[in-house]
Write a protein that holds these residues in place. Structure first.
Motif, mmCIF file in Angstrom:
data_model
loop_
_atom_site.group_PDB
_atom_site.id
_atom_site.type_symbol
_atom_site.label_atom_id
_atom_site.label_comp_id
_atom_site.label_asym_id
_atom_site.label_seq_id
_atom_site.Cartn_x
_atom_site.Cartn_y
_atom_site.Cartn_z
ATOM 1 N N MET A 13 47.791 -46.786 -17.573
ATOM 2 C CA MET A 13 48.535 -48.042 -17.530
ATOM 3 C C MET A 13 49.839 -47.926 -18.318
ATOM 4 O O MET A 13 50.890 -48.354 -17.846
ATOM 5 C CB MET A 13 47.680 -49.189 -18.068
ATOM 6 N N LEU A 17 53.581 -48.133 -16.670
ATOM 7 C CA LEU A 17 54.530 -49.153 -17.118
ATOM 8 C C LEU A 17 55.801 -48.504 -17.660
ATOM 9 O O LEU A 17 56.905 -48.990 -17.441
ATOM 10 C CB LEU A 17 53.889 -50.053 -18.169
ATOM 11 N N THR A 72 47.541 -60.953 -12.667
ATOM 12 C CA THR A 72 47.673 -59.512 -12.863
ATOM 13 C C THR A 72 48.559 -58.930 -11.771
ATOM 14 O O THR A 72 49.463 -58.138 -12.040
ATOM 15 C CB THR A 72 46.285 -58.842 -12.873
ATOM 16 N N GLU A 73 48.325 -59.344 -10.546
ATOM 17 C CA GLU A 73 49.165 -58.899 -9.433
ATOM 18 C C GLU A 73 50.594 -59.411 -9.595
ATOM 19 O O GLU A 73 51.561 -58.685 -9.367
ATOM 20 C CB GLU A 73 48.572 -59.400 -8.114
ATOM 21 N N PHE A 76 52.413 -57.295 -12.156
ATOM 22 C CA PHE A 76 52.734 -55.984 -11.606
ATOM 23 C C PHE A 76 53.941 -56.075 -10.665
ATOM 24 O O PHE A 76 54.825 -55.229 -10.697
ATOM 25 C CB PHE A 76 51.522 -55.411 -10.879
ATOM 26 N N GLN A 77 53.990 -57.103 -9.838
ATOM 27 C CA GLN A 77 55.077 -57.256 -8.870
ATOM 28 C C GLN A 77 56.383 -57.731 -9.504
ATOM 29 O O GLN A 77 57.449 -57.515 -8.942
ATOM 30 C CB GLN A 77 54.673 -58.227 -7.763
#
Length: 173
Positions: A13, A17, A72-73, A76-77
């Motif tokens: 992770m 990132l 969470t999605e 990420f986006q």
């Protein structure tokens, strides 16, 4: 001696990132690393990410902070997030027609993955999300784990009201 599964997950992770944070960095060649040209003129030109100062980011975008949205999605986006960016949590105050929401800062990845709120710190109460919302500044380089703490973690577990960010430093030219 190998890494445990959770250690591998944390390494993956953080590495991903970090990779996202430098993906649009202009390394002085006039081209960034998002194409195969590597600065030699192959492929189309992609202008570098020109984010300037700290941004104010509404958590969930136009969806705000509510039950059933996958944060969470969304994180990420909409990443990467940068040092001194402000996350704005907007949610309706509790009423007869709405369930209350809150914002908790979880202490570690395991608490985040399991929605364990026992050592979490409430940073915004159910009444602080109205109006302009609750503002949280990403002022340290560390992983931040956020979750809704209502219904003893039910909103976090079932309602997907959780996400993590690791802020990165901006690259200035």
């Amino acid at each position: 001696m190998g890494f445990t599964g959770s250690t591998r997950l944390v390494i993956m992770m953080v590495a991903s990132l970090w990779g996202m944070s430098i993906a649009n960095k202009d390394w002085g060649s006039g081209y960034n690393h998002t194409n195969w040209g590597w600065g030699w003129g192959w492929g189309p030109y992609h202008p570098p990410n020109q984010t300037q100062g700290p941004n104010k980011i509404n958590v969930g975008g136009s969806e705000n902070w509510h039950f059933g949205f996958n944060y969470t999605e969304w994180a990420f986006q909409n990443g990467p997030f940068y040092f001194n960016d402000t996350l704005v949590f907007k949610y309706d105050p509790p009423s007869n027609n709405t369930f209350p929401h809150s914002v908790y800062l979880l202490p570690n990845l395991w608490s985040f993955l399991t929605c364990d709120l026992r050592r979490a710190k409430m940073i915004a109460s159910p009444t602080q999300g109205g109006g302009d919302g609750f503002h949280f500044v990403l002022n340290r380089w560390r992983p931040y784990y956020f979750a809704c703490g209502e219904r003893n973690g039910f909103h976090c577990k079932v309602g997907r009201m959780r996400f993590m960010v690791v802020p990165f430093f901006r690259w200035n030219h």
